[in-house]
Design a protein around this motif. Structure first.
Motif, PDB file in Angstrom:
ATOM      1  N   PHE A 227       0.834  -1.204   0.000  1.00 57.85           N
ATOM      2  CA  PHE A 227       0.000   0.000   0.000  1.00 57.85           C
ATOM      3  C   PHE A 227       0.869   1.254   0.000  1.00 57.85           C
ATOM      4  O   PHE A 227       0.638   2.199  -0.767  1.00 57.85           O
ATOM      5  CB  PHE A 227      -0.910  -0.009   1.233  1.00 57.85           C
ATOM      6  N   VAL A 228       1.902   1.260   0.870  1.00 64.30           N
ATOM      7  CA  VAL A 228       2.804   2.418   0.938  1.00 64.30           C
ATOM      8  C   VAL A 228       3.543   2.599  -0.377  1.00 64.30           C
ATOM      9  O   VAL A 228       3.637   3.716  -0.911  1.00 64.30           O
ATOM     10  CB  VAL A 228       3.808   2.240   2.105  1.00 64.30           C
ATOM     11  N   ARG A 229       4.066   1.485  -0.924  1.00 60.87           N
ATOM     12  CA  ARG A 229       4.824   1.555  -2.177  1.00 60.87           C
ATOM     13  C   ARG A 229       3.945   2.031  -3.326  1.00 60.87           C
ATOM     14  O   ARG A 229       4.332   2.900  -4.125  1.00 60.87           O
ATOM     15  CB  ARG A 229       5.412   0.175  -2.486  1.00 60.87           C
ATOM     16  N   GLN A 230       2.720   1.487  -3.413  1.00 61.95           N
ATOM     17  CA  GLN A 230       1.816   1.871  -4.500  1.00 61.95           C
ATOM     18  C   GLN A 230       1.389   3.340  -4.366  1.00 61.95           C
ATOM     19  O   GLN A 230       1.277   4.048  -5.360  1.00 61.95           O
ATOM     20  CB  GLN A 230       0.572   0.967  -4.491  1.00 61.95           C
ATOM     21  N   THR A 231       1.186   3.779  -3.124  1.00 55.63           N
ATOM     22  CA  THR A 231       0.826   5.178  -2.900  1.00 55.63           C
ATOM     23  C   THR A 231       1.956   6.105  -3.337  1.00 55.63           C
ATOM     24  O   THR A 231       1.730   7.139  -3.985  1.00 55.63           O
ATOM     25  CB  THR A 231       0.509   5.422  -1.412  1.00 55.63           C
ATOM     26  N   GLU A 232       3.194   5.731  -2.997  1.00 61.65           N
ATOM     27  CA  GLU A 232       4.347   6.555  -3.376  1.00 61.65           C
ATOM     28  C   GLU A 232       4.505   6.628  -4.890  1.00 61.65           C
ATOM     29  O   GLU A 232       4.715   7.703  -5.456  1.00 61.65           O
ATOM     30  CB  GLU A 232       5.621   5.987  -2.745  1.00 61.65           C
ATOM     31  N   PHE A 294      -1.255   5.096 -15.399  1.00 60.46           N
ATOM     32  CA  PHE A 294      -0.669   5.323 -14.074  1.00 60.46           C
ATOM     33  C   PHE A 294      -1.149   4.265 -13.080  1.00 60.46           C
ATOM     34  O   PHE A 294      -2.238   3.705 -13.204  1.00 60.46           O
ATOM     35  CB  PHE A 294      -1.072   6.697 -13.534  1.00 60.46           C
ATOM     36  N   GLU A 295      -0.320   4.032 -12.077  1.00 62.13           N
ATOM     37  CA  GLU A 295      -0.691   3.171 -10.959  1.00 62.13           C
ATOM     38  C   GLU A 295      -1.905   3.779 -10.257  1.00 62.13           C
ATOM     39  O   GLU A 295      -1.968   4.984 -10.023  1.00 62.13           O
ATOM     40  CB  GLU A 295       0.481   3.086  -9.974  1.00 62.13           C
ATOM     41  N   ASP A 296      -2.904   2.945  -9.952  1.00 62.26           N
ATOM     42  CA  ASP A 296      -4.065   3.449  -9.226  1.00 62.26           C
ATOM     43  C   ASP A 296      -3.658   3.887  -7.822  1.00 62.26           C
ATOM     44  O   ASP A 296      -2.815   3.242  -7.176  1.00 62.26           O
ATOM     45  CB  ASP A 296      -5.146   2.375  -9.107  1.00 62.26           C
ATOM     46  N   ILE A 297      -4.264   4.963  -7.345  1.00 61.89           N
ATOM     47  CA  ILE A 297      -4.060   5.352  -5.951  1.00 61.89           C
ATOM     48  C   ILE A 297      -4.813   4.341  -5.086  1.00 61.89           C
ATOM     49  O   ILE A 297      -6.024   4.184  -5.232  1.00 61.89           O
ATOM     50  CB  ILE A 297      -4.582   6.772  -5.690  1.00 61.89           C
ATOM     51  N   PRO A 298      -4.127   3.616  -4.206  1.00 57.90           N
ATOM     52  CA  PRO A 298      -4.809   2.554  -3.439  1.00 57.90           C
ATOM     53  C   PRO A 298      -5.850   3.140  -2.494  1.00 57.90           C
ATOM     54  O   PRO A 298      -5.719   4.260  -2.003  1.00 57.90           O
ATOM     55  CB  PRO A 298      -3.669   1.875  -2.671  1.00 57.90           C
TER      56      PRO A 298
END
Length: 512
Positions: A227-232, A294-298
């Motif tokens: 979660f932290v990695r995906q958010t970053e 882009f990566e989705d914001i979790p």
């Protein structure tokens, strides 16, 4: 072995999928924990595995089940209503399944669970048992049929600490295969060898299922790190995109300005600027296409987005509760006597005790004495929410006091912060899940400014992933709390003192 292939569960009332294309395998001896918010299909999944046709009234199921276990038994979350008038003697010795019972095993289990063997043949009705005792008797009966697959729906609910520790050890050491639902973090950490998490994201429209062959502790650590990695990553992608788009807008504005001021006597320069603008616009479209990848914001589906910000001040030395030589009775039977308790100011007191000792009865009596006091603002979260909620009201009606437009806006904003959809805000409370009803009670605490809370198993309907936030919420509550709980982490982190209710009164204990 048990296999579930491409299972989709479609809710016929809400007209949406709550589980979609779920695949997993359960091998002999595995302990599989199913976690997730209330209303995400956990109990329905267990019933589908059991081939319980009652789910057909509200769910359409598509998928394949291969169950190679020889005997599957099921422990429901609550005692089925038809058994309420059944006596213990009839339940254990007068049912159609007596030929399937191993009575030698039954009496061994009775001793291990601390249940009085003489009560098995008593005329006491199951409906009169405490919440924990109801679970015990069902567990005793199911285990005495020698199953090889156990399906357990919240088996740790309402159990006293001794029985809870027995159940933990049983699940951890038994060769039987167990698939179970639980909200208790300590219980999950001690028992689970595989985790299935069911989520409904994007305003409860997108079902997501995660199957992990990790222990609960390792799964949560991995999920948190992801979660932290995906958010970053998602935040950095959007930050860089904004920088590029700002630079692109500046270039586009400059070219546009040059096009406006170039002299008509310079057609060659005009053609060059037109080509340049075409390149600039193409670049902008390319940036926009890149942003779609882009990566989705979790999203934290189980976040508790409420703070007790309206708590009315409670003087530190104020006497909240002063009990002397009280007793707890059920009918004519005295369950506990010599109860003494002095509670001042914003103290937080935890209550534990064996099943059937009268904890909930005592707390309900305390609520009856405190709810009309004018020197405090008391609130109550009973074990059975129907004791406090009007199930025919909507959430908006329950939380509203004046009904004016300003209050209505505030109430709907609060409900939205707890992820209630617009439809759920206007549905009767009885149609909501237990977790949603519990969240309503949290909102009531805040909106009403309650400063003395009587809580009966407050963590029982919240997802295990939301438990840390829930503990922090009550830990930082500025009022007073009396709470019955068997959640060890909750008691240790929230309560200043913990008492055990015994036949001889309240005894101060240390859980460390």
């Amino acid at each position: 072995m048990l296999q579930v292939k491409k299972l989709t569960l479609h809710h016929l009332t809400d007209l949406k999928n709550i589980i979609q294309d779920l695949n997993f395998t359960v091998n002999p001896g595995e302990k599989v924990a199913i976690i997730g918010e209330e209303g995400n299909g956990k109990s329905t999944l267990l019933k589908w595995i059991l081939d319980d046709k009652s789910i057909d009234s509200y769910t359409k199921a598509e998928g394949e089940l291969i169950n190679q276990f020889s005997r599957t038994v099921y422990l429901p979350q609550t005692l089925p209503a038809p058994y309420f008038e059944t006596t213990l003697d009839e339940y254990f010795f007068g049912q159609d399944d007596v030929m399937e019972m191993d009575y030698t095993l039954l009496y061994q289990l009775v001793g291990q669970l601390g249940f009085d063997a003489d009560r098995l043949t008593s005329a006491q009705k199951l409906g009169s048992l405490s919440g924990g005792e109801k679970i015990k008797v069902q567990l005793l009966k199911q285990l005495a049929t020698n199953p090889d697959l156990l399906l357990l729906d919240e088996p740790s609910n309402d159990l006293d600490l001794d029985t809870l520790q027995w159940l933990e050890n049983f699940i951890r050491t038994t060769p039987l295969t167990v698939i179970y639902i639980s909200h208790d973090e300590s219980f999950l950490a001690a028992t689970a060898t595989k985790v299935i998490q069911l989520e409904l994201l994007r305003h409860k429209t997108i079902p997501v299922a995660t199957v992990s062959n990790l222990s609960y502790k390792d799964y949560i650590e991995q999920k948190s790190a992801r979660f932290v990695r995906q958010t970053e990553v998602a935040s950095k992608q959007r930050e860089e995109y904004q920088k590029k788009m700002e630079k692109h807008r500046q270039i586009e504005n400059r070219v546009h300005h040059e096009q406006e001021v170039i002299s008509r006597q310079n057609p060659g320069g005009g053609r060059l600027l037109k080509k340049k603008m075409h390149v600039v616009k193409s670049m902008g479209r390319r940036f926009e296409r890149e942003s779609e990848e882009f990566e989705d914001i979790p999203i934290k589906e189980d976040a508790i987005l409420v703070k007790f910000s309206n708590t009315k001040a409670l003087p530190a030395g104020k006497t909240i509760i002063h009990l002397e030589n009280q007793e707890v009775k059920r009918d004519d039977k005295v369950l506990a006597r010599s109860i003494h308790l002095l509670m001042r100011g914003p103290q937080k007191v935890g209550i534990i005790g064996k099943n059937g000792i009268g904890k909930s009865t005592w707390l309900k009596r305390l609520w009856a004495e405190m709810k009309n006091r004018t020197d405090i603002e008391a609130g109550y979260m009973p074990q059975n929410y129907a004791d406090y909620l009007n199930l025919d009201e909507t959430p908006i009606e329950f939380l509203s006091e004046t009904g004016d437009s300003e209050e209505l806006t505030q109430v709907m904003t609060y409900l939205g912060s707890m992820r209630f959809t617009s439809d759920e805000m206007h549905h009767p409370v009885r149609s909501l899940s237990g977790g949603q009803q519990a969240k309503l009670l949290l909102l009531k605490i805040d909106l009403s400014g309650q400063n003395v809370l009587l809580l009966d198993e407050p963590t029982r309907n919240f997802s295990p992933l939301s438990q840390p936030e829930l503990r922090n919420l009550f830990k930082n509550f500025e009022g007073a709390i009396v709470t019955i709980s068997h959640d060890r982490l909750f008691l240790q982190e929230v309560c200043d003192q913990i008492y055990e209710l015994t036949e001889e009164g309240l005894q101060l204990v240390d859980l460390e």
